[in-house]
Enzyme design. Structure first.
Site, PDB file in Angstrom:
ATOM      1  N   ASN A  45      64.721 -38.810  47.616  1.00  8.74           N
ATOM      2  CA  ASN A  45      64.906 -39.961  48.502  1.00  8.74           C
ATOM      3  C   ASN A  45      64.007 -41.127  48.103  1.00  8.74           C
ATOM      4  O   ASN A  45      62.887 -40.939  47.622  1.00  8.74           O
ATOM      5  CB  ASN A  45      64.706 -39.579  49.972  1.00  8.74           C
ATOM      6  N   GLU A  47      62.669 -44.719  49.812  1.00  5.97           N
ATOM      7  CA  GLU A  47      62.595 -45.508  51.048  1.00  5.97           C
ATOM      8  C   GLU A  47      62.229 -46.956  50.755  1.00  5.97           C
ATOM      9  O   GLU A  47      61.669 -47.276  49.705  1.00  5.97           O
ATOM     10  CB  GLU A  47      61.555 -44.876  51.993  1.00  5.97           C
ATOM     11  N   CYS A  56      69.080 -41.504  50.662  1.00  2.00           N
ATOM     12  CA  CYS A  56      68.790 -40.069  50.677  1.00  2.00           C
ATOM     13  C   CYS A  56      68.828 -39.473  49.276  1.00  2.00           C
ATOM     14  O   CYS A  56      69.510 -39.989  48.373  1.00  2.00           O
ATOM     15  CB  CYS A  56      69.841 -39.331  51.510  1.00  2.00           C
ATOM     16  N   GLU A  58      70.322 -36.779  48.279  1.00  2.00           N
ATOM     17  CA  GLU A  58      71.655 -36.316  47.889  1.00  2.00           C
ATOM     18  C   GLU A  58      72.456 -37.447  47.246  1.00  2.00           C
ATOM     19  O   GLU A  58      73.128 -37.271  46.233  1.00  2.00           O
ATOM     20  CB  GLU A  58      72.450 -35.819  49.110  1.00  2.00           C
ATOM     21  N   CYS A  89      72.543 -35.595  55.842  1.00  2.00           N
ATOM     22  CA  CYS A  89      72.947 -36.511  56.911  1.00  2.00           C
ATOM     23  C   CYS A  89      74.445 -36.810  56.821  1.00  2.00           C
ATOM     24  O   CYS A  89      75.110 -36.460  55.837  1.00  2.00           O
ATOM     25  CB  CYS A  89      72.133 -37.808  56.823  1.00  2.00           C
ATOM     26  N   CYS A  92      75.657 -38.780  53.674  1.00  2.00           N
ATOM     27  CA  CYS A  92      75.717 -37.948  52.462  1.00  2.00           C
ATOM     28  C   CYS A  92      76.903 -36.989  52.525  1.00  2.00           C
ATOM     29  O   CYS A  92      77.565 -36.740  51.515  1.00  2.00           O
ATOM     30  CB  CYS A  92      74.406 -37.182  52.282  1.00  2.00           C
TER      31      CYS A  92
HETATM   32  N1  THU Z   1      66.769 -37.924  53.935  1.00  2.00           N
HETATM   33  C1  THU Z   1      67.334 -37.430  52.807  1.00  2.00           C
HETATM   34  O1  THU Z   1      66.862 -37.667  51.689  1.00  2.00           O
HETATM   35  N2  THU Z   1      68.450 -36.664  52.943  1.00  2.00           N
HETATM   36  C2  THU Z   1      69.061 -36.382  54.125  1.00  2.00           C
HETATM   37  O2  THU Z   1      70.132 -35.794  54.136  1.00  2.00           O
HETATM   38  C3  THU Z   1      68.427 -36.774  55.381  1.00  2.00           C
HETATM   39  C4  THU Z   1      67.274 -37.702  55.270  1.00  2.00           C
HETATM   40  C5  THU Z   1      65.579 -38.782  53.811  1.00  2.00           C
HETATM   41  C6  THU Z   1      65.817 -40.225  54.126  1.00  2.00           C
HETATM   42  C7  THU Z   1      64.433 -40.691  54.523  1.00  2.00           C
HETATM   43  O3  THU Z   1      63.741 -41.100  53.364  1.00  2.00           O
HETATM   44  C8  THU Z   1      63.773 -39.454  55.071  1.00  2.00           C
HETATM   45  O4  THU Z   1      64.577 -38.355  54.693  1.00  2.00           O
HETATM   46  C9  THU Z   1      63.596 -39.449  56.571  1.00  2.00           C
HETATM   47  O5  THU Z   1      64.801 -39.695  57.209  1.00  2.00           O
END
Ligand code: THU
Length: 137
Positions: A45, A47, A56, A58, A89, A92
């Site tokens: 991920n 940010e 994310c 994925e 999520c 994804c």
């Molecule tokens: N996140 C993912 O990388 N994958 C997911 O399926 C759910 C959330 C990350 C996004 C963000 O950087 C952190 O988790 C908190 O939401």
């Protein structure tokens, strides 16, 4: 289709997790996709200070793979340091439904890589939106 080496895929996801750029949530997620030919593409991920731009793990892995010319995927491993693992999520799930509809999804806590939950993409997003073309009248 060759058999997926689940352990190897999860190891790749755990390695990718270390490259997460998650200064805001501190929640590091790693993902690793495997193609039908056995090639592994991983991601983590990323940010942004403008939170909504966050992507994310994925989708990072999927976008890397797709723009590298990969089209057919057997599985994706998703790891995060949380009890039971972090589920993909909705966004994804949508992208996986479109580009990796036949993939298996392996989810685990990165601290317990042998305790794996398994899902199909279809199971994670039943009735996915896949086609916007209007019906021919
Ligand atoms: N996140 C993912 O990388 N994958 C997911 O399926 C759910 C959330 C990350 C996004 C963000 O950087 C952190 O988790 C908190 O939401």
């Amino acid at each position: 289709m060759r058999k997926v080496n689940k352990e190897k895929l999860i190891t790749a996801a755990v390695k990718a997790q270390k490259m997460a750029c998650a200064p805001y949530s501190k929640f590091r997620v790693g993902a690793a996709l495997i193609t039908e030919n056995g090639k592994i593409i991983s991601g983590a991920n990323v940010e942004s200070a403008s939170y909504g731009l966050t992507c994310c793990a994925e989708r990072i892995a999927l976008f890397k793979a797709l723009t590298d010319g990969e089209k057919r995927f057997s599985a994706i491993a998703v790891v995060a340091r949380i009890d039971g693992g972090g589920m993909p999520c909705g966004a994804c799930r949508q992208l996986l439904s479109e580009y990796a509809p036949d993939a298996m999804v392996y989810v685990c806590d990165s601290a317990k890589p042998k305790q794996v939950k398994e899902f199909s993409v279809k199971e994670l997003l039943p009735g996915a939106f896949l086609d916007f073309r209007p019906a021919v009248v």
